[in-house]
Motif scaffolding. Sequence first.
Motif, PDB file in Angstrom:
ATOM      1  N   ASP A 193       0.889  -1.075   0.071  1.00 16.93           N
ATOM      2  CA  ASP A 193      -0.092  -0.160   0.033  1.00 16.93           C
ATOM      3  C   ASP A 193       0.983   1.051   0.068  1.00 16.93           C
ATOM      4  O   ASP A 193       1.849   1.352   0.992  1.00 16.93           O
ATOM      5  CB  ASP A 193      -1.095  -0.133   1.293  1.00 16.93           C
ATOM      6  N   GLU A 194       0.770   2.028  -0.852  1.00 20.38           N
ATOM      7  CA  GLU A 194       1.583   3.093  -1.127  1.00 20.38           C
ATOM      8  C   GLU A 194       1.383   4.408  -0.195  1.00 20.38           C
ATOM      9  O   GLU A 194       2.190   5.257   0.040  1.00 20.38           O
ATOM     10  CB  GLU A 194       1.551   3.756  -2.512  1.00 20.38           C
ATOM     11  N   ALA A 195       0.274   4.405   0.493  1.00 20.66           N
ATOM     12  CA  ALA A 195      -0.268   5.349   1.409  1.00 20.66           C
ATOM     13  C   ALA A 195      -0.159   5.068   2.940  1.00 20.66           C
ATOM     14  O   ALA A 195       0.076   5.782   3.981  1.00 20.66           O
ATOM     15  CB  ALA A 195      -1.332   6.143   1.282  1.00 20.66           C
ATOM     16  N   VAL A 196      -0.336   3.980   3.107  1.00 19.47           N
ATOM     17  CA  VAL A 196      -0.703   3.120   4.533  1.00 19.47           C
ATOM     18  C   VAL A 196       0.188   2.019   4.868  1.00 19.47           C
ATOM     19  O   VAL A 196       0.201   0.905   3.895  1.00 19.47           O
ATOM     20  CB  VAL A 196      -2.021   2.881   4.885  1.00 19.47           C
ATOM     21  N   PRO A 205       4.870   8.856   5.577  1.00 19.77           N
ATOM     22  CA  PRO A 205       4.953  10.437   5.995  1.00 19.77           C
ATOM     23  C   PRO A 205       4.652  11.182   4.715  1.00 19.77           C
ATOM     24  O   PRO A 205       4.043  12.170   4.718  1.00 19.77           O
ATOM     25  CB  PRO A 205       6.574  10.410   5.831  1.00 19.77           C
ATOM     26  N   GLY A 206       4.793  10.713   3.448  1.00 19.68           N
ATOM     27  CA  GLY A 206       4.452  11.639   2.075  1.00 19.68           C
ATOM     28  C   GLY A 206       2.914  11.829   2.090  1.00 19.68           C
ATOM     29  O   GLY A 206       2.335  12.592   1.200  1.00 19.68           O
ATOM     30  N   TYR A 207       2.039  11.126   2.907  1.00 17.79           N
ATOM     31  CA  TYR A 207       0.721  11.215   2.780  1.00 17.79           C
ATOM     32  C   TYR A 207      -0.087  11.656   3.946  1.00 17.79           C
ATOM     33  O   TYR A 207      -0.997  12.076   3.979  1.00 17.79           O
ATOM     34  CB  TYR A 207       0.017   9.657   2.596  1.00 17.79           C
ATOM     35  N   ALA A 208       0.803  11.931   5.095  1.00 21.23           N
ATOM     36  CA  ALA A 208       0.198  12.109   6.481  1.00 21.23           C
ATOM     37  C   ALA A 208      -0.506  13.608   6.316  1.00 21.23           C
ATOM     38  O   ALA A 208      -1.848  13.847   6.794  1.00 21.23           O
ATOM     39  CB  ALA A 208       1.330  12.259   7.390  1.00 21.23           C
ATOM     40  N   ALA A 209       0.325  14.558   5.760  1.00 14.66           N
ATOM     41  CA  ALA A 209      -0.309  15.778   5.450  1.00 14.66           C
ATOM     42  C   ALA A 209      -1.525  16.074   4.760  1.00 14.66           C
ATOM     43  O   ALA A 209      -2.372  16.788   4.821  1.00 14.66           O
ATOM     44  CB  ALA A 209       0.801  16.913   5.163  1.00 14.66           C
ATOM     45  N   VAL A 233       1.455   9.999  -4.582  1.00 17.90           N
ATOM     46  CA  VAL A 233       2.682  10.783  -4.445  1.00 17.90           C
ATOM     47  C   VAL A 233       3.766   9.879  -5.003  1.00 17.90           C
ATOM     48  O   VAL A 233       3.772   8.634  -4.421  1.00 17.90           O
ATOM     49  CB  VAL A 233       2.912  11.210  -3.100  1.00 17.90           C
ATOM     50  N   ILE A 234       4.638  10.378  -5.940  1.00 15.41           N
ATOM     51  CA  ILE A 234       5.725   9.578  -6.577  1.00 15.41           C
ATOM     52  C   ILE A 234       6.878  10.359  -5.929  1.00 15.41           C
ATOM     53  O   ILE A 234       7.195  11.427  -6.326  1.00 15.41           O
ATOM     54  CB  ILE A 234       5.671   9.556  -7.942  1.00 15.41           C
TER      55      ILE A 234
END
Length: 481
Positions: A13-16, A24-28, A80-81
Amino acid sequence: MNLLDGYEPGPLDEAVTPDGSVRPGYAAIIDALTPGGIDGLRATARDLDRCRVEEGISFIAEIDGVPTEQPFPLDPIPRVIGPADWDAIRAGLRQRARALNAFLDDVYGPMRIVQAGIIPEAVVRDCPGFLPAAADLAPGGRPRATVIGFDLLHAPTGDWVVLEDNLRVPSGLAYAVANRRTAAASLPALHPWPGLRSPETVGRDLLAALRQARPPRCPREIPHVAVLSDGPANSAWYEHRLLADLMDVPVLTPDDLAGDADGVVATGPAGPWPVDVLYRRLGDDELIAGEPVDAAADALLVAAARAGTVAVANVPGNGVGDDKAIYAYVHPMIRFYLDEEPLIGDVGTWVLGHPGQYEGVRDRLAELVVKPVDGSGGSGVLIGPDLTEAEVAAMVEQVDAAPHRFIAQDVIRFSCHPTLTRDGLRPRHVDLRVFALAGRDGSVVVPDVALSRVALESEGLLVNSSQGGGSKDTWLIDPDA
């Protein structure tokens, strides 16, 4: 309300993370979207659909045998890449683009790779996209494939692999730009975002590549470029218009063309206007094979291309380079033409027209993905593990009847991404289409734009829009942001 309530991360999973933590790249991003909750995301999704219908961001799919215009869905959660991934992708695809163009030049010339015993001659000759009549349509040393689209998967190992090469008429550049435009309008909480690269520069990059396709008898230092389209009936008509706008060049149809082998002109109210480079967005190889859009225009363009007075990009006949059987030989191509080791992986592939390879996998086709060698858009793809016993038997019978028409590949359960569904945010598979723009002397630019496609059906592996898939705004972030 937590946007990720009930969310169970998929493989890679790229976000979780597997324990449910947001990467980190998705938290905000998740924090910025949380105040509106799921209801807010649903309202945003409706707004995105409305905007895209109004803007005509659509494609034409065949439904029950009838061509039907449909909006190209956009999921509100961006993808996000990271900078390290993007740098690796760009390096790998620049290399792959150089090798594929070298292969096209070779097979329409001396066929050194066949003589060296690296690719069997029958594999090349049997490719439906191999068109000997197209051999002389690119005089002057320019690349036969100016615009190349690569479909990538993020494998469970964390590596990126190329699933398919698209060297004929790859689409998606304009849809990636449109995704950003409509997302920016409908998601003010995410726009502007620190360090987010704009895809709008792709028009400049595309125009520069097309100008480098300048034909040898062009009388101008800066050639005149136009987009060649067959008009609103084309499934990507929206893209044709937007790319022309981004390049500030006209869209022409075959009816607009006149002239002879000594020069092509565009007719119209402004009077004859010389055309030097045409970005061809018609069918795959209509100039040489298949049903012509306009027989007179086709004959004109073939004569002018052979005479070196007009350049047609991409050149007809490139189907031999993105044939599914040829895909199995791209890594050997890189070693043969470039004397380099491949920088980006691909998927384990068996060419079923090769007796030894077919016999090696015939008894386990139910474990593999079977594809027609000349298929596109997910058409004809059979995913063995998803088939019933009767469907597997039918697949084997179909392949037995004409094994040269198919390849088999390992099944890759590629990465997932949070996607809005009727049940809230759920993991859905995503792929990535990235583009390379080839110029002269082996130069290749990979512009800062990518199209993420998402399988909207639960656990679905087919992400193509024609197969019910949607898309995501793809974020490329500056490393210092």
